[in-house]
Design a protein around this motif. Sequence first.
Motif, short mmCIF file in Angstrom:
data_model
loop_
_atom_site.label_atom_id
_atom_site.label_comp_id
_atom_site.label_asym_id
_atom_site.label_seq_id
_atom_site.Cartn_x
_atom_site.Cartn_y
_atom_site.Cartn_z
N TYR A 313 10.26 36.59 32.13
CA TYR A 313 9.61 35.98 30.99
C TYR A 313 9.92 34.14 30.96
N SER A 315 8.98 30.51 29.39
CA SER A 315 8.79 29.62 28.27
C SER A 315 7.90 28.47 28.85
N ASP A 316 6.62 27.98 28.18
CA ASP A 316 5.98 26.90 28.63
C ASP A 316 5.89 25.92 27.48
N ARG A 317 6.47 24.97 27.82
CA ARG A 317 6.76 23.74 26.70
C ARG A 317 5.30 23.06 26.34
N HIS A 320 3.30 25.76 24.46
CA HIS A 320 4.10 26.08 23.33
C HIS A 320 3.92 27.80 23.20
N GLU A 321 4.54 28.45 24.24
CA GLU A 321 4.18 29.74 24.24
C GLU A 321 5.35 30.46 25.36
N VAL A 322 5.80 31.97 25.25
CA VAL A 322 6.46 32.57 26.36
C VAL A 322 5.56 33.72 26.71
N PRO A 351 9.05 25.37 23.17
CA PRO A 351 10.34 26.43 23.36
C PRO A 351 11.08 26.31 24.39
N THR A 352 12.36 26.77 24.36
CA THR A 352 13.28 26.58 25.77
C THR A 352 13.70 27.71 26.00
N VAL A 354 15.03 31.48 26.69
CA VAL A 354 14.59 32.93 26.15
C VAL A 354 15.60 34.07 26.50
N VAL A 364 13.56 33.35 21.13
CA VAL A 364 13.12 32.12 21.86
C VAL A 364 13.90 30.87 20.89
N ASP A 366 13.55 27.84 19.53
CA ASP A 366 12.38 26.78 19.31
C ASP A 366 12.73 25.54 18.79
#
Length: 478
Positions: A313, A315-317, A320-322, A351-352, A354, A364, A366
Motif C-alpha cells: 500500500y 501513498s502518493d502525495r 493525493h491517494e493510496v 497523505p503520508t 499508511v 491514512v 492526512d
Amino acid sequence: MATSIGKTHCTICNKEKVTYKCVGCSEEFCYKHLGDHQQELSKQFDEIELNRDIFRQSLTDNVQQLNDHRLFQEINQWEQNSIEIIRQTAEETRELLIESLNEYFHEMEKKLNKLTDQLRHMRQENDFNEIHIHECQTELNRLTKGLTESSKIALQQEESNSLISKISIHVPESSVLDSDTCNSLWAQDGVTIAGGKGVGNDLNQLFRPVGICMDSEQTIYIADTENYRIMEWKYGATKGKIVAGGHGPGTKMNQLNRAVDVVIDKEGKNLIICDQGNRRVVRWSRQNGTSGHTIISDIDCSRLTMDNNGYLYISDREKHEVRRWKMNDTNGTLVAGGNGKGDKLNQLDNPTFVAIDDDNSVYVSDWNNHRIMKWMQGAKEGIVVAGGQGKGNSRAQLSNPQGIVVDQSGSIYIADYTNHRIMQWPKDATEGFVIIGGNEQGEESNQLNRPMGLLLDDEGHLYVVDQWNARVQIFHFN
C-alpha cells in the motif's frame, strides 16, 4: 356610642320615634332598643376577653412544654438516622482504604518481583549492557516514585448542598493503580536504541530519519533519509550497518535519493524501499544486496506498508491517494483518495503514513487536513477516526500527523508531528490521550522533536523515530 338624630324609624321596632344612630354599625335605634343593642355588644366584648384568657393559658402551656414539642421527636430520629449513615459510610471508606492500599502495594510488589527476576537472570547469564541497565534503573525509579506517591492517596469530600457531604478515597492519576489513564501504561522516559549521537553520517548517527520496520529478531531497519541509506540496527547495538544505498544521492541502482520508508517483504528476504527522490519503489535483497531493483516507477511515493497477504500500500502525495499493489502490478488499485486535493471525505491532502488492520481497512495520515482517515475495504469515502478538528494541540486535534499504528483492539497510535507527542486514540473515541511526549520539543528522554515513524512490537513496546533528534527511541509498556 350613639348620637340623637331626631325622629325616624327604629331598626328594631320600625316605629317612628326619636332615634339614636350607632356610630359602630350606623343603624338607628329608639331609646328602648338602643339599650338592648348596647347590651348585645357588651356580651360580644365579654366573649372576646374570655377567648383571650383561654389563648393566654394555651400559650403558657406551650411555653412550659417546649421540650415535648413533636418536632423534637423528628429531630431526634433524624439525628439517629444521620449518625448511622455516617457510621456506615466511615466503615465502608475504611474498608475501601485498606483494599486500595493492599492493591496498591501488591501491584508494586509484583512489579518489584518481576524486576528482581530480570536482574537475577541477567546476573546469572552475565548478559546485560547499557540499555538493559538503563531500563532496570528506569523501572526502579518508577517504583520508588510510586511508593512515594502512596502518600497522595487522600480522602475526598464531594461538594454538596446537603448537610452531610459524601466522602471517597482518591488515588492520584500518576499511581501504579491507574490503569485507565493511558500514559500511566507507558514509561515516560524513552531509551535511545539507534542514533542519538547528533546529526551525521557515521554508523552511530542518523540524519532526518523517517520510516522504520522490524524483523522477527527485533532488528530494526531505518530509512535514514538525508544520508540516502537504509540502516540495519540490531537490538542492543551501539552502531548500525548500511544495508542499502549509502553512496550519496543518485539514480543508480546502488544509490537512493531521500528514501523515506522501508518494509520487509512477506518472505523476509527483501527490503521494499520508498525511494522518494527517485520517484520509484525498489526491492533490495537482505542477503548482502549491493543494489536494488525497481518494482514500481514514476510514482511520487510518500510512504508504504504491506498487509498479511504481501500486498503493498503506497501513498502518493502528488495524486493525493493510496493504492494497493500486487506483484507485477502496473497500475495498482485505488483504496483511498484519488479525487484530487481536498478535505472532503473522499479526498486527501498530502497523505503520508499508511497502516492496515486485520479487516484490510486502510488508515491514512492526512497531513494537511490534520486527521487520520479510515477507508474500509471497497469504500468510496473515508471516515475521520482521529483529529479533523483543525490544526491544534487539544486532545481532539492533531498537527500534521505522521506515523500510525493500529493495534488489535482498534486503538490508533499517532505520531503527532508538530505537537511533538505520541497519541493513543481508542476505537470510536472523539478524543485521544497523550501517552508519550507533549512536554514541548526537546532532546530529553521524555521529550520528542518532530516524531515520524512508529512501530509497535509483539510485547507492546513502542518505537518512535524522533526525527529532529536524529534518534530512535523505545518506550516500554509497563
